[in-house]
Each structure stands twice: as structure tokens, then as C-alpha cells.
Write a protein that holds these residues in place. Structure first.
Motif, PDB file in Angstrom:
ATOM      1  N   TRP A  37      59.383 -17.939  64.493  1.00 59.36           N
ATOM      2  CA  TRP A  37      59.610 -16.524  62.721  1.00 59.36           C
ATOM      3  C   TRP A  37      59.765 -15.484  64.157  1.00 59.36           C
ATOM      4  CZ3 TRP A  37      63.188 -17.580  58.564  1.00 59.36           C
ATOM      5  CH2 TRP A  37      62.608 -19.329  58.275  1.00 59.36           C
ATOM      6  N   SER A  61      61.355  -8.390  55.570  1.00 60.95           N
ATOM      7  CA  SER A  61      60.903  -9.793  56.103  1.00 60.95           C
ATOM      8  C   SER A  61      60.248  -8.982  56.393  1.00 60.95           C
ATOM      9  CB  SER A  61      61.495 -10.236  55.906  1.00 60.95           C
ATOM     10  OG  SER A  61      61.958 -10.365  57.026  1.00 60.95           O
ATOM     11  N   TYR A  63      55.734 -11.437  57.675  1.00 55.73           N
ATOM     12  CA  TYR A  63      55.824 -13.173  58.293  1.00 55.73           C
ATOM     13  C   TYR A  63      54.584 -12.986  58.871  1.00 55.73           C
ATOM     14  CZ  TYR A  63      60.651 -13.434  58.079  1.00 55.73           C
ATOM     15  OH  TYR A  63      62.360 -14.006  58.058  1.00 55.73           O
ATOM     16  N   TYR A  68      55.638 -15.625  54.568  1.00 57.85           N
ATOM     17  CA  TYR A  68      56.911 -14.463  53.786  1.00 57.85           C
ATOM     18  C   TYR A  68      56.659 -13.665  52.852  1.00 57.85           C
ATOM     19  CZ  TYR A  68      59.995 -16.316  51.148  1.00 57.85           C
ATOM     20  OH  TYR A  68      61.243 -16.814  49.713  1.00 57.85           O
TER      21      TYR A  68
END
Length: 285
Positions: A37, A61, A63, A68
Motif C-alpha cells: 500500500w 489517507s 498508512y 490506516y
């Protein structure tokens, strides 16, 4: 002829539909990913209604390992400032090769002096807690939301992350179960076509969009009479996705919601991606 109040209510509904659509259009887990990711994704979208600029939607977003967190913020101003709407969406959870697994979701929006919020918690089977403010009973005409309607569904904000798992064969071939805290509905995606795009700033990524038709199917929490002669065309919503092979994801590029008083459209202005190896990718319109 509709009054200004009715027109404002219709615009508000359209904006909720297409801001929700971008978040809820890619929930279903797809095939396992070959790449890690990205570390970060930041996106800015322009909102228009019937050709007029009315606001922006910002999404971010982050990670860390298999965790997340994500935030979306919307600002809308229409009718020469007579109608103003702001909303904040947050979500957190875990990710693996199958996709995101939400743990929490929150939404707060403000219209004038009125503030409304939704909070949800999840366990592996689906929604485990719901808190609404202000708290009021469902409309007596609304289809009752049953316990089974809350199983194996996803909140809107975590859905934006699940789009990363799409492949060319399944991106437009899904039925998406969604619960936003009040309404349970399906989004049925089907393939419409491909669309070439131009870049002012070449990125080395494919210059093509995958366009999906999206059919909105109400399941529970809605009033059936609202779908007898709807002013929104719930069968012809579209989302256009852009593949970013270097980080193994698709990103939503455009959402189109047709209505009898003009289309609501969300279009990407800028998307910045930091890959797992810290390589930077910037997409600009």
C-alpha cells in the motif's frame, strides 16, 4: 416551478450523493495486491453543479504497517452563498492483501447553525455500534434497517481505500454493500468504456480512464416514495477510475451524478501519491 427552498434541498441531496459516491464506490474486496500500500495519498477534487463551481473535496489517507487512517473534507457554497454546507469524514482500520477492514467511521456536517454527526464502530462481521446526533427515530415511512442489513457492509470513507485493490477485469464488475449510518444501499458497477485523457504535466502513468456505470439500489433506511419518480437518475451515475500501475492502485478521477436540474460532477484537480518506497507521483489537471 420548484421554490428556492426545494431547489436548495435538491442540490444538497445531489452533493451528498456524489460525495458519498466517491467514497462508497469501491468497497468490495478484490484480488490480492502485488505491491505494498502507498504510504500516503492526498487528493483535491473540484465540485460543480450544472456547470457552476460550488466547492471542493479534499481527501487524505495515511498508512503505517497494516493500519490506516483517512480524512475527507467538503466545502460547498451555492445560490450565491445562500446555501453553505461543510462536512468532515474520518475513518480508521487495518489493511491487508484483501483490502481495508474498517474499525471506526465518523461524519460531521454543518448547514447554517445545524450540526449533524454519525459515529460507527465495526467488528469483523460488520457494524457493531451506531451513534447519531441529533438522535431521532427513523421516519415512519422509511424501510426498517434490520440487523442483517448491517453485516458485511462498509462505511463510506474506508471504501475509497478499497479501490486500490481493483484490477482491470474487476474494477467495473462489482456489487457494493454500503451503510452510511442511516441508509443501507448497494452500488452495482458495470463497465461502460474507456476514455483517453490529456496531461499538462506528464507523469509516465497510462493516460486513460476506466469508466464504470453505477446503479444506486436502496435496501433499507430510505422512503420508498422518494424512488418512485426520483429527480436524480440513480441508474446512470458514473465513476471514472485511473490506473497507477507503478504503485498498484486505481484512483477515482471523476464522479458524475445526473439529475433533472443538471449534473453534479466531482473532478480531480490534483492527486499526490507517496509509494511504499517513497517515490512521489503527482497527477494534475
Amino acid at each position: 416551478m420548484p421554490t428556492s427552498t426545494a431547489r436548495a434541498r435538491r442540490r444538497r441531496t445531489a452533493f451528498r450523493v456524489f460525495t458519498g459516491a466517491i467514497a462508497a464506490v469501491a468497497i468490495s474486496p478484490a484480488s490480492a495486491r502485488d505491491l505494498a500500500w502507498p504510504n500516503e495519498v492526498d487528493a483535491r477534487y473540484r465540485l460543480t453543479f450544472d456547470g457552476f463551481n460550488v466547492g471542493v473535496y479534499n481527501f487524505a489517507s495515511r498508512y503505517a504497517g497494516n493500519k490506516y487512517s483517512a480524512t475527507g473534507k467538503t466545502k460547498i457554497s451555492a445560490l450565491f452563498g445562500a446555501f453553505k454546507w461543510t462536512g468532515t469524514f474520518t475513518g480508521s482500520g487495518s489493511v491487508d492483501n484483501a483490502g481495508p477492514h474498517p474499525a471506526s467511521y465518523g461524519m460531521t456536517y454543518k448547514k447554517g447553525k445545524k450540526v449533524t454527526s454519525v459515529r460507527m464502530g465495526f467488528d469483523p462481521s460488520g457494524v457493531k455500534s451506531i451513534a447519531l446526533s441529533p438522535k431521532k427515530p427513523p421516519h415512519p415511512d422509511a424501510v426498517k434497517v434490520k440487523p442483517d442489513n448491517l453485516k458485511h457492509v462498509f462505511d463510506p470513507i474506508s471504501a475509497t481505500l478499497a479501490i486500490s485493490n481493483a484490477t482491470g477485469s474487476d474494477a467495473c464488475n462489482r456489487t457494493i454493500p454500503v451503510f452510511d449510518g442511516k441508509a443501507r444501499f448497494d452500488l452495482r458497477l458495470s463497465f461502460k468504456g474507456r476514455e483517453a485523457i490529456r496531461e499538462k504535466h506528464p507523469t509516465g502513468q497510462p493516460r486513460e480512464l476506466l469508466v464504470c456505470r453505477v446503479k444506486y439500489v436502496p435496501i433499507a433506511g430510505h422512503k420508498p416514495k422518494d424512488f418512485v419518480h426520483p429527480w436524480i437518475d440513480y441508474d446512470r451515475i458514473e465513476i471514472a477510475l485511473r490506473a497507477i500501475p507503478s504503485v498498484g492502485i486505481y484512483v477515482p478521477y471523476r464522479v458524475y451524478v445526473p439529475s433533472k436540474i443538471g449534473p453534479a460532477v466531482m473532478t480531480a484537480e490534483e492527486i499526490r501519491i507517496t509509494a511504499a518506497n517513497n517515490v512521489q507521483i503527482a497527477l494534475k489537471q
